[in-house]
Design a protein around this motif. Sequence first.
Motif, PDB file in Angstrom:
ATOM      1  N   PRO A 183      19.286 -11.870  -7.179  1.00  0.00           N
ATOM      2  CA  PRO A 183      18.697 -12.535  -8.340  1.00  0.00           C
ATOM      3  C   PRO A 183      17.778 -13.673  -7.897  1.00  0.00           C
ATOM      4  N   GLY A 184      16.581 -13.704  -8.431  1.00  0.00           N
ATOM      5  CA  GLY A 184      15.598 -14.697  -8.018  1.00  0.00           C
ATOM      6  C   GLY A 184      14.811 -14.318  -6.786  1.00  0.00           C
ATOM      7  N   GLY A 185      15.161 -13.173  -6.169  1.00  0.00           N
ATOM      8  CA  GLY A 185      14.431 -12.714  -4.985  1.00  0.00           C
ATOM      9  C   GLY A 185      13.019 -12.276  -5.332  1.00  0.00           C
ATOM     10  N   LEU A 186      12.192 -12.165  -4.326  1.00  0.00           N
ATOM     11  CA  LEU A 186      10.761 -11.960  -4.509  1.00  0.00           C
ATOM     12  C   LEU A 186      10.340 -10.552  -4.105  1.00  0.00           C
ATOM     13  N   LEU A 187       9.646  -9.868  -5.017  1.00  0.00           N
ATOM     14  CA  LEU A 187       8.988  -8.600  -4.704  1.00  0.00           C
ATOM     15  C   LEU A 187       7.493  -8.866  -4.561  1.00  0.00           C
ATOM     16  N   VAL A 188       6.944  -8.480  -3.428  1.00  0.00           N
ATOM     17  CA  VAL A 188       5.505  -8.591  -3.196  1.00  0.00           C
ATOM     18  C   VAL A 188       4.986  -7.193  -2.891  1.00  0.00           C
ATOM     19  N   PHE A 189       4.009  -6.743  -3.683  1.00  0.00           N
ATOM     20  CA  PHE A 189       3.452  -5.423  -3.409  1.00  0.00           C
ATOM     21  C   PHE A 189       1.931  -5.453  -3.505  1.00  0.00           C
ATOM     22  N   SER A 190       1.305  -4.561  -2.744  1.00  0.00           N
ATOM     23  CA  SER A 190      -0.137  -4.407  -2.791  1.00  0.00           C
ATOM     24  C   SER A 190      -0.474  -2.956  -3.105  1.00  0.00           C
ATOM     25  N   VAL A 191      -1.588  -2.783  -3.821  1.00  0.00           N
ATOM     26  CA  VAL A 191      -2.096  -1.453  -4.168  1.00  0.00           C
ATOM     27  C   VAL A 191      -3.616  -1.487  -4.049  1.00  0.00           C
ATOM     28  N   ASN A 192      -4.224  -0.315  -3.938  1.00  0.00           N
ATOM     29  CA  ASN A 192      -5.662  -0.244  -4.133  1.00  0.00           C
ATOM     30  C   ASN A 192      -5.958  -0.756  -5.537  1.00  0.00           C
ATOM     31  N   HIS A 193      -6.928  -1.649  -5.670  1.00  0.00           N
ATOM     32  CA  HIS A 193      -7.211  -2.203  -6.991  1.00  0.00           C
ATOM     33  C   HIS A 193      -7.616  -1.071  -7.932  1.00  0.00           C
ATOM     34  N   PRO A 194      -6.874  -0.834  -9.000  1.00  0.00           N
ATOM     35  CA  PRO A 194      -7.163   0.319  -9.859  1.00  0.00           C
ATOM     36  C   PRO A 194      -8.555   0.312 -10.483  1.00  0.00           C
ATOM     37  N   ALA A 195      -9.160  -0.864 -10.598  1.00  0.00           N
ATOM     38  CA  ALA A 195     -10.508  -0.924 -11.181  1.00  0.00           C
ATOM     39  C   ALA A 195     -11.606  -0.733 -10.146  1.00  0.00           C
TER      40      ALA A 195
ATOM     41  N   PHE B 172      -8.441  -4.559  -3.465  1.00  0.00           N
ATOM     42  CA  PHE B 172      -6.983  -4.574  -3.465  1.00  0.00           C
ATOM     43  C   PHE B 172      -6.442  -5.542  -4.512  1.00  0.00           C
ATOM     44  N   LEU B 173      -5.293  -5.184  -5.037  1.00  0.00           N
ATOM     45  CA  LEU B 173      -4.546  -6.032  -5.964  1.00  0.00           C
ATOM     46  C   LEU B 173      -3.191  -6.313  -5.341  1.00  0.00           C
ATOM     47  N   ILE B 174      -2.824  -7.590  -5.250  1.00  0.00           N
ATOM     48  CA  ILE B 174      -1.559  -7.991  -4.624  1.00  0.00           C
ATOM     49  C   ILE B 174      -0.775  -8.803  -5.633  1.00  0.00           C
ATOM     50  N   VAL B 175       0.487  -8.454  -5.812  1.00  0.00           N
ATOM     51  CA  VAL B 175       1.305  -9.013  -6.878  1.00  0.00           C
ATOM     52  C   VAL B 175       2.601  -9.561  -6.304  1.00  0.00           C
TER      53      VAL B 175
ATOM     54  N   MET C  29       0.825  -1.206   0.000  1.00  0.00           N
ATOM     55  CA  MET C  29       0.000   0.000   0.000  1.00  0.00           C
ATOM     56  C   MET C  29       0.863   1.261   0.000  1.00  0.00           C
ATOM     57  N   VAL C  30       1.951   1.215  -0.731  1.00  0.00           N
ATOM     58  CA  VAL C  30       2.890   2.333  -0.768  1.00  0.00           C
ATOM     59  C   VAL C  30       2.907   3.003  -2.147  1.00  0.00           C
ATOM     60  N   LEU C  31       3.016   2.231  -3.210  1.00  0.00           N
ATOM     61  CA  LEU C  31       3.181   2.812  -4.544  1.00  0.00           C
ATOM     62  C   LEU C  31       2.053   3.771  -4.931  1.00  0.00           C
ATOM     63  N   PRO C  32       0.786   3.509  -4.546  1.00  0.00           N
ATOM     64  CA  PRO C  32      -0.255   4.484  -4.886  1.00  0.00           C
ATOM     65  C   PRO C  32      -0.101   5.821  -4.172  1.00  0.00           C
ATOM     66  N   ALA C  33       0.711   5.870  -3.128  1.00  0.00           N
ATOM     67  CA  ALA C  33       0.930   7.112  -2.392  1.00  0.00           C
ATOM     68  C   ALA C  33       2.153   7.879  -2.878  1.00  0.00           C
ATOM     69  N   VAL C  34       2.899   7.307  -3.835  1.00  0.00           N
ATOM     70  CA  VAL C  34       4.153   7.902  -4.296  1.00  0.00           C
ATOM     71  C   VAL C  34       3.934   8.541  -5.668  1.00  0.00           C
ATOM     72  N   PRO C  35       4.062   9.859  -5.787  1.00  0.00           N
ATOM     73  CA  PRO C  35       3.868  10.498  -7.093  1.00  0.00           C
ATOM     74  C   PRO C  35       4.852   9.985  -8.148  1.00  0.00           C
ATOM     75  N   ASP C  36       6.139   9.983  -7.820  1.00  0.00           N
ATOM     76  CA  ASP C  36       7.182   9.508  -8.747  1.00  0.00           C
ATOM     77  C   ASP C  36       7.480   8.054  -8.405  1.00  0.00           C
TER      78      ASP C  36
END
Length: 246
Positions: free
Chosen positions: A143-155, A238-241, A122-129
């Motif tokens: 290498p091979g590490g995991l990024l997990v992020f969540s955002v407000n579902h854009p739809a 929410f959308l979680i990736v 829930m961070v990227l939607p709050a960041v302008p840049d």
Amino acid sequence: MTTQPTNEAAIQQWNTFPREAMEAMEPDGDFAKRHLINPVLLRMLGDVRGRRLLDAGCGHGYFSRMLAARGAHVTAVEPTDGMLAYARQKEDALGQGIRYVQADLARLPDLGGDFDAVVCSMVLPAVPDWKPAMRACVQALRPGGLLVFSVNHPAFEQLLTTWRTHGAYRLSRYLEEYEIPQTYAPAFHRPISAYLNELSALGCRLRECAEPGLDPGIAQEAQHTTPGIESYVHLPNFLIVAAERG
């Protein structure tokens, strides 16, 4: 001429987030985080014991504390003064070994080596840049590490308020990018393709997308205090990736 929002301005706005609101979210976040976001993040991360994790944009640190309690070695980054001070006070009291660093995600300092996983909830939607912030998260991974992020579902942003008004969800703008006014600082709408295409451009491999819905029983229990909560049963707020660094 319209002034473009900056990360620095957003950080200053989030500095108005009150301590009592942080305390109210102990120990595991607000209603949505407890029932919709946290379970998916933890499942995607898997067993974190002994793993080196970065909580990117940790806020008041509740998820960092959850990860540390599960045996992870946690470094947490947060740009705001107030939330970082709260998180450090909790660390002083609990002694979980969490290392807190004050920094803008778009300009991460040297954090002492690569991470096994990065959580950016829930961070990227709050960041302008936001693109430099996502790039920094990916570059912090081994290498091979995991990024997990969540955002407000854009739809389905502002799902609850729209449902309360209309008894259904309505959306008139999706493809463009724009600000969404909120209590303390705005969020920024971007289509799903913006996030996924940027992951691809950064060389990541998509592992999973999740659109969690609320358990009907939990919705029924909460409907008297939160009118419209049944909308979370039918539509994902929410959308979680999860994605792996190439």
